[in-house]
Motif scaffolding. Structure first.
Motif, mmCIF file in Angstrom:
data_model
loop_
_atom_site.group_PDB
_atom_site.id
_atom_site.type_symbol
_atom_site.label_atom_id
_atom_site.label_comp_id
_atom_site.label_asym_id
_atom_site.label_seq_id
_atom_site.Cartn_x
_atom_site.Cartn_y
_atom_site.Cartn_z
ATOM 1 N N GLY A 78 0.843 -1.185 0.000
ATOM 2 C CA GLY A 78 0.000 0.000 0.000
ATOM 3 C C GLY A 78 0.876 1.231 0.000
ATOM 4 O O GLY A 78 2.080 1.153 0.288
ATOM 5 N N THR A 88 -3.996 -1.883 0.951
ATOM 6 C CA THR A 88 -5.003 -1.833 -0.106
ATOM 7 C C THR A 88 -5.912 -3.045 -0.070
ATOM 8 O O THR A 88 -7.108 -2.944 -0.335
ATOM 9 C CB THR A 88 -4.315 -1.749 -1.488
ATOM 10 O OG1 THR A 88 -3.408 -0.643 -1.490
ATOM 11 C CG2 THR A 88 -5.330 -1.550 -2.603
ATOM 12 N N ASN A 89 -5.349 -4.214 0.268
ATOM 13 C CA ASN A 89 -6.123 -5.454 0.158
ATOM 14 C C ASN A 89 -6.192 -6.260 1.451
ATOM 15 O O ASN A 89 -6.405 -7.464 1.427
ATOM 16 C CB ASN A 89 -5.539 -6.329 -0.967
ATOM 17 C CG ASN A 89 -5.769 -5.716 -2.335
ATOM 18 O OD1 ASN A 89 -6.899 -5.515 -2.747
ATOM 19 N ND2 ASN A 89 -4.684 -5.388 -3.030
ATOM 20 N N ASN A 112 6.999 0.869 0.806
ATOM 21 C CA ASN A 112 6.055 0.251 -0.112
ATOM 22 C C ASN A 112 6.633 -1.094 -0.540
ATOM 23 O O ASN A 112 7.843 -1.237 -0.697
ATOM 24 C CB ASN A 112 5.837 1.162 -1.319
ATOM 25 C CG ASN A 112 5.000 0.514 -2.402
ATOM 26 O OD1 ASN A 112 5.550 -0.097 -3.315
ATOM 27 N ND2 ASN A 112 3.691 0.638 -2.301
ATOM 28 N N GLY A 155 -2.833 -7.988 -5.352
ATOM 29 C CA GLY A 155 -3.040 -6.757 -6.115
ATOM 30 C C GLY A 155 -2.023 -6.694 -7.243
ATOM 31 O O GLY A 155 -1.468 -7.716 -7.650
ATOM 32 N N GLU A 174 1.504 4.024 -7.544
ATOM 33 C CA GLU A 174 0.420 3.046 -7.516
ATOM 34 C C GLU A 174 -0.025 2.776 -8.946
ATOM 35 O O GLU A 174 -1.200 2.923 -9.300
ATOM 36 C CB GLU A 174 -0.739 3.560 -6.647
ATOM 37 C CG GLU A 174 -0.438 3.597 -5.158
ATOM 38 C CD GLU A 174 -0.239 2.209 -4.565
ATOM 39 O OE1 GLU A 174 -0.982 1.286 -4.942
ATOM 40 O OE2 GLU A 174 0.683 2.041 -3.731
ATOM 41 N N HIS A 177 -3.118 0.867 -10.303
ATOM 42 C CA HIS A 177 -4.454 1.471 -10.280
ATOM 43 C C HIS A 177 -4.674 2.432 -11.446
ATOM 44 O O HIS A 177 -5.669 3.167 -11.456
ATOM 45 C CB HIS A 177 -4.682 2.160 -8.938
ATOM 46 C CG HIS A 177 -4.756 1.187 -7.796
ATOM 47 N ND1 HIS A 177 -5.927 0.611 -7.380
ATOM 48 C CD2 HIS A 177 -3.788 0.646 -7.033
ATOM 49 C CE1 HIS A 177 -5.684 -0.225 -6.386
ATOM 50 N NE2 HIS A 177 -4.385 -0.221 -6.155
ATOM 51 N N GLU A 204 -5.409 -3.393 -12.193
ATOM 52 C CA GLU A 204 -5.435 -4.408 -11.137
ATOM 53 C C GLU A 204 -6.691 -5.270 -11.203
ATOM 54 O O GLU A 204 -6.682 -6.407 -10.729
ATOM 55 C CB GLU A 204 -5.331 -3.725 -9.772
ATOM 56 C CG GLU A 204 -5.210 -4.692 -8.613
ATOM 57 C CD GLU A 204 -4.984 -3.983 -7.288
ATOM 58 O OE1 GLU A 204 -3.807 -3.719 -6.965
ATOM 59 O OE2 GLU A 204 -5.973 -3.686 -6.586
#
Length: 334
Positions: A78, A88-89, A112, A155, A174, A177, A204
């Motif tokens: 994330g 994120t997940n 990250n 992801g 990111e 996305h 994604e």
């Protein structure tokens, strides 16, 4: 000599450099070598089994009978904003400040997860990667380079790594996305199906574990075919065993779109020295991407096709590049 190994004996009296790689499904922890990149005592936990990351860390330290860590370096799936990450997940949140308080003033850094993967690249051995298509392996001994990293798992992560003046600089975002841009008629049909379920269809939504399931179900609707519920692992297995034509088609499209994502990342970063493909999905079944339309999607860039044709692509088959990258960063924190 491997840069990682598994041990179960108690941690010795050396400084305890705790590292981790936490995704949407799994949390992996290890102890970094205090003198050079590498790690030992790797263990994997299911995120769903713990209420928070600090509880999972505590369980790991207890399991290996480790002292309080002096350094904690965690790769997290994330965006890391001001020392905080909201995954994120999965449901966890993490904070450098809170981890410092809970672990007796340890030096804490959240990376990250693809930033950590980027830091791992210079330490990968030739056996840790396999080439996809031509040309061959990337020479990381170059004085300067720019490379890209992309990886589907729970992801979809992206990153870049620049080497200038002897310094490695990761480029983090990111990119998974970014909005999905179909390049074929069948991809357009899949996009139409996915718009029924998602307000915005990003890359994604197709290139990830849940993504291949989305493609499979969309194809079933397009073909007006009934299919039993299948998860990502089952779809990839069906495709590998050549037992299901729809699964085989879904996996082909999955890798073709992954190639498109990798190609777009290459053009965006100017990563013409090469692209590394990571993530658990590809690492577990590297033969699938080797025999797929990945390079077709990667090279299909119109006026810059010639640039893409000479850009190498490699699959990372090292089992834990995120931990390797975190171990490299942890050395700087001592």
């Amino acid at each position: 000599m491997k840069l990682w190994e598994t041990k179960t004996d108690p941690v010795d009296s050396a400084p305890c450099l705790l590292i981790g790689d936490i995704g949407g499904t799994n949390a992996r922890f290890a102890i970094a070598n205090p003198e050079s990149p590498g790690f030992s005592r790797e263990m994997t936990f299911k995120c769903r089994d713990f209420e928070s990351a600090d509880i999972a860390i505590g369980a790991y330290l207890k399991k290996i009978r480790a002292p309080e860590p002096t350094v904690i370096c965690i790769a997290a799936a994330g965006p890391v904003i001001d020392g905080n990450v909201r995954f994120t997940n999965n449901r966890w949140n993490m904070s450098e400040k809170e981890l410092t308080q809970k672990f007796s003033g340890a030096h804490v850094k959240l990376l990250n997860d693809f930033e950590a993967s980027a830091y791992s690249i210079p330490w990968l051995s030739p056996g840790d990667c396999t080439s996809v298509g031509l040309p061959g392996a990337i020479d990381l001994n170059k004085k300067e380079f720019m490379i890209g990293i992309v990886g589907p798992g729970t992801g979809l992560g992206t990153a870049g790594l620049s080497k200038k003046n002897g310094q490695f600089v990761p480029i983090i975002g990111e990119g998974g996305h970014s909005g999905f841009a179909p390049e074929t008629h069948e991809q357009m049909e899949i996009l139409i199906q996915l718009r029924e379920y998602f307000d915005r269809v990003c890359d994604e939504r197709l290139v990830s574990g849940p993504g291949v399931v989305n493609i499979y179900r969309a194809l079933a609707k397009i073909r007006e075919t009934h299919v039993a519920d299948a998860n990502a692992a089952e779809i990839f297995s069906l495709a590998a065993e050549n037992n299901d034509e729809l699964a085989k088609e879904a996996v082909e499209i999955f890798f073709e779109v992954l190639g498109q994502v990798a190609g777009n990342l290459t053009l965006t970063l100017g990563a013409f020295d090469g692209v590394f493909v990571g993530g658990g999905i590809v690492a577990r079944k590297p033969a699938l991407i080797t025999n797929s339309r990945f390079r077709t999607g990667f090279e299909r860039t119109g006026r810059h096709r010639s640039l893409m044709e000479r850009t190498p692509t490699q699959v990372i088959v090292h089992p834990h590049p995120g931990l390797l990258g975190a171990s490299s960063y942890a050395l700087q924190m001592q």
